[in-house]
Design a protein around this motif. Structure first.
Motif, PDB file in Angstrom:
ATOM      1  N   TRP A 180      32.033  46.794  22.623  1.00 26.31           N
ATOM      2  CA  TRP A 180      33.180  46.004  23.816  1.00 26.31           C
ATOM      3  C   TRP A 180      32.393  46.211  25.125  1.00 26.31           C
ATOM      4  O   TRP A 180      31.345  46.866  25.259  1.00 26.31           O
ATOM      5  CB  TRP A 180      34.548  46.848  23.849  1.00 26.31           C
ATOM      6  N   GLY A 181      32.582  45.473  26.374  1.00 22.83           N
ATOM      7  CA  GLY A 181      32.050  45.485  27.542  1.00 22.83           C
ATOM      8  C   GLY A 181      33.089  45.448  28.563  1.00 22.83           C
ATOM      9  O   GLY A 181      33.913  44.517  28.456  1.00 22.83           O
ATOM     10  N   PHE A 182      32.833  45.890  29.792  1.00 22.87           N
ATOM     11  CA  PHE A 182      33.776  45.926  30.868  1.00 22.87           C
ATOM     12  C   PHE A 182      32.713  45.731  32.190  1.00 22.87           C
ATOM     13  O   PHE A 182      32.127  46.764  32.068  1.00 22.87           O
ATOM     14  CB  PHE A 182      34.853  46.818  30.908  1.00 22.87           C
ATOM     15  N   GLU A 183      33.204  44.675  32.790  1.00 25.77           N
ATOM     16  CA  GLU A 183      32.458  44.729  33.895  1.00 25.77           C
ATOM     17  C   GLU A 183      33.091  44.233  35.159  1.00 25.77           C
ATOM     18  O   GLU A 183      34.113  43.287  35.285  1.00 25.77           O
ATOM     19  CB  GLU A 183      31.300  43.355  34.118  1.00 25.77           C
ATOM     20  N   LYS A 184      33.049  44.955  36.489  1.00 24.42           N
ATOM     21  CA  LYS A 184      34.206  44.776  37.542  1.00 24.42           C
ATOM     22  C   LYS A 184      33.193  44.676  38.812  1.00 24.42           C
ATOM     23  O   LYS A 184      32.691  45.699  38.902  1.00 24.42           O
ATOM     24  CB  LYS A 184      35.300  45.760  37.466  1.00 24.42           C
ATOM     25  N   LEU A 185      33.279  43.709  39.529  1.00 25.39           N
ATOM     26  CA  LEU A 185      32.618  43.473  40.948  1.00 25.39           C
ATOM     27  C   LEU A 185      33.571  44.042  41.817  1.00 25.39           C
ATOM     28  O   LEU A 185      34.712  43.498  42.087  1.00 25.39           O
ATOM     29  CB  LEU A 185      31.985  42.455  41.163  1.00 25.39           C
ATOM     30  N   THR A 186      33.603  45.262  42.471  1.00 28.82           N
ATOM     31  CA  THR A 186      34.353  45.452  43.763  1.00 28.82           C
ATOM     32  C   THR A 186      33.364  46.159  44.843  1.00 28.82           C
ATOM     33  O   THR A 186      32.235  46.390  44.762  1.00 28.82           O
ATOM     34  CB  THR A 186      34.995  46.758  43.500  1.00 28.82           C
ATOM     35  N   LYS A 187      34.041  45.919  46.082  1.00 28.00           N
ATOM     36  CA  LYS A 187      33.111  46.543  47.466  1.00 28.00           C
ATOM     37  C   LYS A 187      33.359  48.076  47.122  1.00 28.00           C
ATOM     38  O   LYS A 187      32.268  48.731  47.616  1.00 28.00           O
ATOM     39  CB  LYS A 187      33.826  45.843  48.415  1.00 28.00           C
ATOM     40  N   ARG A 188      34.468  48.638  46.951  1.00 26.28           N
ATOM     41  CA  ARG A 188      34.688  50.117  46.744  1.00 26.28           C
ATOM     42  C   ARG A 188      35.530  50.397  45.405  1.00 26.28           C
ATOM     43  O   ARG A 188      36.017  49.448  44.786  1.00 26.28           O
ATOM     44  CB  ARG A 188      35.812  50.309  47.990  1.00 26.28           C
ATOM     45  N   ALA A 189      34.900  51.488  45.207  1.00 28.11           N
ATOM     46  CA  ALA A 189      35.396  51.738  43.636  1.00 28.11           C
ATOM     47  C   ALA A 189      36.640  51.614  43.201  1.00 28.11           C
ATOM     48  O   ALA A 189      37.034  51.197  42.312  1.00 28.11           O
ATOM     49  CB  ALA A 189      34.935  53.396  43.518  1.00 28.11           C
ATOM     50  N   GLN A 190      37.644  51.856  44.202  1.00 24.11           N
ATOM     51  CA  GLN A 190      39.145  51.937  43.765  1.00 24.11           C
ATOM     52  C   GLN A 190      39.703  50.529  44.200  1.00 24.11           C
ATOM     53  O   GLN A 190      40.884  50.306  43.844  1.00 24.11           O
ATOM     54  CB  GLN A 190      39.858  52.874  44.698  1.00 24.11           C
ATOM     55  N   ASP A 191      38.938  49.532  44.382  1.00 28.19           N
ATOM     56  CA  ASP A 191      39.535  48.238  44.797  1.00 28.19           C
ATOM     57  C   ASP A 191      39.886  47.526  43.397  1.00 28.19           C
ATOM     58  O   ASP A 191      39.269  47.478  42.334  1.00 28.19           O
ATOM     59  CB  ASP A 191      38.506  47.429  45.600  1.00 28.19           C
ATOM     60  N   TRP A 192      40.417  46.296  43.762  1.00 23.36           N
ATOM     61  CA  TRP A 192      40.666  45.374  42.655  1.00 23.36           C
ATOM     62  C   TRP A 192      39.477  44.578  42.427  1.00 23.36           C
ATOM     63  O   TRP A 192      38.904  44.554  43.574  1.00 23.36           O
ATOM     64  CB  TRP A 192      41.755  44.326  42.882  1.00 23.36           C
ATOM     65  N   ALA A 193      39.198  43.951  41.345  1.00 25.11           N
ATOM     66  CA  ALA A 193      37.971  43.004  41.228  1.00 25.11           C
ATOM     67  C   ALA A 193      38.107  41.906  41.879  1.00 25.11           C
ATOM     68  O   ALA A 193      38.981  41.179  42.047  1.00 25.11           O
ATOM     69  CB  ALA A 193      38.058  42.821  39.643  1.00 25.11           C
ATOM     70  N   ILE A 194      36.710  41.597  42.413  1.00 27.92           N
ATOM     71  CA  ILE A 194      36.569  40.513  43.195  1.00 27.92           C
ATOM     72  C   ILE A 194      36.369  39.561  41.994  1.00 27.92           C
ATOM     73  O   ILE A 194      36.934  38.398  42.126  1.00 27.92           O
ATOM     74  CB  ILE A 194      35.177  40.561  44.045  1.00 27.92           C
ATOM     75  N   VAL A 195      35.652  39.915  40.902  1.00 26.66           N
ATOM     76  CA  VAL A 195      35.755  39.149  39.561  1.00 26.66           C
ATOM     77  C   VAL A 195      35.468  40.256  38.728  1.00 26.66           C
ATOM     78  O   VAL A 195      34.773  41.363  38.733  1.00 26.66           O
ATOM     79  CB  VAL A 195      34.246  38.274  39.492  1.00 26.66           C
ATOM     80  N   ASN A 251      35.941  37.503  50.339  1.00 29.77           N
ATOM     81  CA  ASN A 251      35.258  38.151  49.439  1.00 29.77           C
ATOM     82  C   ASN A 251      34.085  37.186  48.792  1.00 29.77           C
ATOM     83  O   ASN A 251      33.260  37.844  48.221  1.00 29.77           O
ATOM     84  CB  ASN A 251      35.935  39.093  48.452  1.00 29.77           C
ATOM     85  N   GLY A 252      34.272  36.026  48.816  1.00 33.69           N
ATOM     86  CA  GLY A 252      33.394  34.881  48.579  1.00 33.69           C
ATOM     87  C   GLY A 252      33.954  33.684  48.109  1.00 33.69           C
ATOM     88  O   GLY A 252      35.255  33.391  47.940  1.00 33.69           O
ATOM     89  N   SER A 253      32.979  32.644  47.844  1.00 32.78           N
ATOM     90  CA  SER A 253      33.516  31.312  47.838  1.00 32.78           C
ATOM     91  C   SER A 253      33.665  31.030  46.222  1.00 32.78           C
ATOM     92  O   SER A 253      33.382  31.880  45.293  1.00 32.78           O
ATOM     93  CB  SER A 253      32.282  30.244  48.215  1.00 32.78           C
ATOM     94  N   VAL A 254      34.187  29.996  45.992  1.00 37.16           N
ATOM     95  CA  VAL A 254      34.166  29.462  44.773  1.00 37.16           C
ATOM     96  C   VAL A 254      33.165  29.545  43.778  1.00 37.16           C
ATOM     97  O   VAL A 254      33.152  30.213  42.824  1.00 37.16           O
ATOM     98  CB  VAL A 254      34.899  28.145  44.472  1.00 37.16           C
ATOM     99  N   GLU A 255      32.002  29.100  44.306  1.00 35.46           N
ATOM    100  CA  GLU A 255      30.808  29.076  43.761  1.00 35.46           C
ATOM    101  C   GLU A 255      30.213  30.239  43.568  1.00 35.46           C
ATOM    102  O   GLU A 255      29.543  30.847  42.507  1.00 35.46           O
ATOM    103  CB  GLU A 255      29.762  28.185  44.601  1.00 35.46           C
ATOM    104  N   TYR A 256      30.375  31.192  44.484  1.00 38.67           N
ATOM    105  CA  TYR A 256      29.743  32.836  44.216  1.00 38.67           C
ATOM    106  C   TYR A 256      30.596  33.241  43.266  1.00 38.67           C
ATOM    107  O   TYR A 256      30.207  33.784  42.254  1.00 38.67           O
ATOM    108  CB  TYR A 256      30.223  33.416  45.705  1.00 38.67           C
ATOM    109  N   ARG A 257      31.841  32.964  43.182  1.00 40.23           N
ATOM    110  CA  ARG A 257      32.666  33.866  42.057  1.00 40.23           C
ATOM    111  C   ARG A 257      32.270  33.291  40.836  1.00 40.23           C
ATOM    112  O   ARG A 257      32.147  34.002  39.525  1.00 40.23           O
ATOM    113  CB  ARG A 257      34.231  33.579  42.310  1.00 40.23           C
ATOM    114  N   GLN A 258      32.313  31.979  40.678  1.00 38.27           N
ATOM    115  CA  GLN A 258      31.605  31.291  39.270  1.00 38.27           C
ATOM    116  C   GLN A 258      30.282  31.871  38.835  1.00 38.27           C
ATOM    117  O   GLN A 258      30.049  32.161  37.731  1.00 38.27           O
ATOM    118  CB  GLN A 258      31.903  29.997  39.415  1.00 38.27           C
TER     119      GLN A 258
END
Ligand code: FAD
Length: 274
Positions: A180-195, A251-258
């Motif tokens: 399994w794998g999990f990846e989460k982009l955040t600005k700070r460790a405790q934040d919700w995922a940007i993606v 936190n980012g544009s549509v294109e950035y998130r994609q």
């Protein structure tokens, strides 16, 4: 930052909570860990007239192995899921992700049921249950019903629970091992995922789900099909943004998130040994 006034009721059982919800209809909201609802109330984005507190119901705080599935009571805290021997052995991706939610205070108060019923596509745990092909058990005045995870989230903060139903249990199939794998982009460790991205191998194949890539948690079906047809991680991940509708914000544009979704899905698939 002060919520509108409300009446407070504490339910002593699931049955009593359902009665209270039936009595007050759309004016009532359940209160579990309070870590999503209370901030919304303080911003007056939610103004329930009645809060039905189920946070102390022990009958909904458990983890049980049931044949090929793991059943988790809706009021089980993120911390307890992260540290449950049953979950760590049977669904390690869920234990790992529960241990990444917010900070220790959030993990000791927040519940898996609250996280899923809240209906925020930026939450981590709904995507894990989706990738695993899990299901949710709702209980209302006419009894219990099972809802597949992929049918549960309807729209932005909208889920398929009736106003008088309580989410009582979350079920996931056993998916032991390290595939399994999990990846989460955040600005700070405790934040919700940007993606965020989850990949999990089950008996059905490899499930892939995306966090914060649309109004609801999304299953990356194009990626799953590509993997099932023999594509490697890099090739399959190129399809990660298909049918996504991420929001553009500071936190980012549509294109950035994609773009980020394609990168995170590739990494998650590689972790899952695809
Ligand atoms: P509550 O806030 O009590 O309820 C949320 C909603 O669900 C309400 O509408 C309520 O009526 C409904 N509800 C609750 N339980 C039930 C039930 N059993 N049946 C039906 N409806 C129900 N989450 C993440 O996924 N990742 C993060 O990184 C993250 N970071 C956070 C950081 C901070 C600072 C905070 C405050 C929260 C964070 N969260 C994060 C959210 C956290 O996981 C919440 O605990 C969770 O989203 C909601 O769970 P709760 O038990 O607190 O629900």
């Amino acid at each position: 930052m002060i919520p509108a006034s409300f009446d407070y009721l504490r339910a002593g059982s699931v049955a009593e909570a359902i009665t209270m919800l039936s009595d007050h209809g759309e004016d009532a909201k359940l209160l579990a860990g309070g870590h999503s609802l209370l901030p919304l109330m303080k911003f007056r984005l939610a103004t329930p007239a009645v809060l039905v507190d189920i946070g102390q119901l022990r009958e909904l705080n458990y983890v049980r192995g049931e044949g090929g599935q793991i059943a988790i009571g809706a009021l089980t805290r993120h911390h307890d899921i992260a540290n449950s021997p049953e979950v760590r052995a049977g669904a390690p991706v869920l234990a790992h992700v529960a241990g990444q939610v917010g900070d220790p205070q959030v993990r000791h108060r927040g519940t898996i049921g609250g996280s899923i019923a809240h209906g925020d596509s930026a939450s981590d745990l709904p995507a894990v249950v989706l990738a695993l092909g899990g299901s949710l058990i709702a209980e209302g005045p006419s009894g219990r019903r099972e809802i597949a995870a992929h049918d549960f989230h309807l729209s932005f903060f909208e889920v398929s629970l009736e106003p008088d139903e309580v989410l009582v249990e979350v079920r996931v199939p056993r998916a032991p091992g390290d595939r399994w794998g999990f990846e989460k982009l955040t600005k700070r460790a405790q934040d919700w995922a940007i993606v965020g991205a989850v990949a999990a191998r089950t008996e059905e194949g490899v499930g892939v789900a995306l966090i914060n890539m649309g109004p609801v948690p999304l299953r990356a079906t194009a990626v799953e099909s590509a993997v099932a047809s023999g594509a490697g991680a890099a090739e399959a991940a190129q399809l990660a943004a298909e049918n996504t509708e991420p929001a553009a914000d500071f936190n980012g544009s549509v294109e950035y998130r994609q773009h980020v979704a394609r990168v995170l899905v590739r990494r998650a698939l590689e972790q899952a040994s695809v």
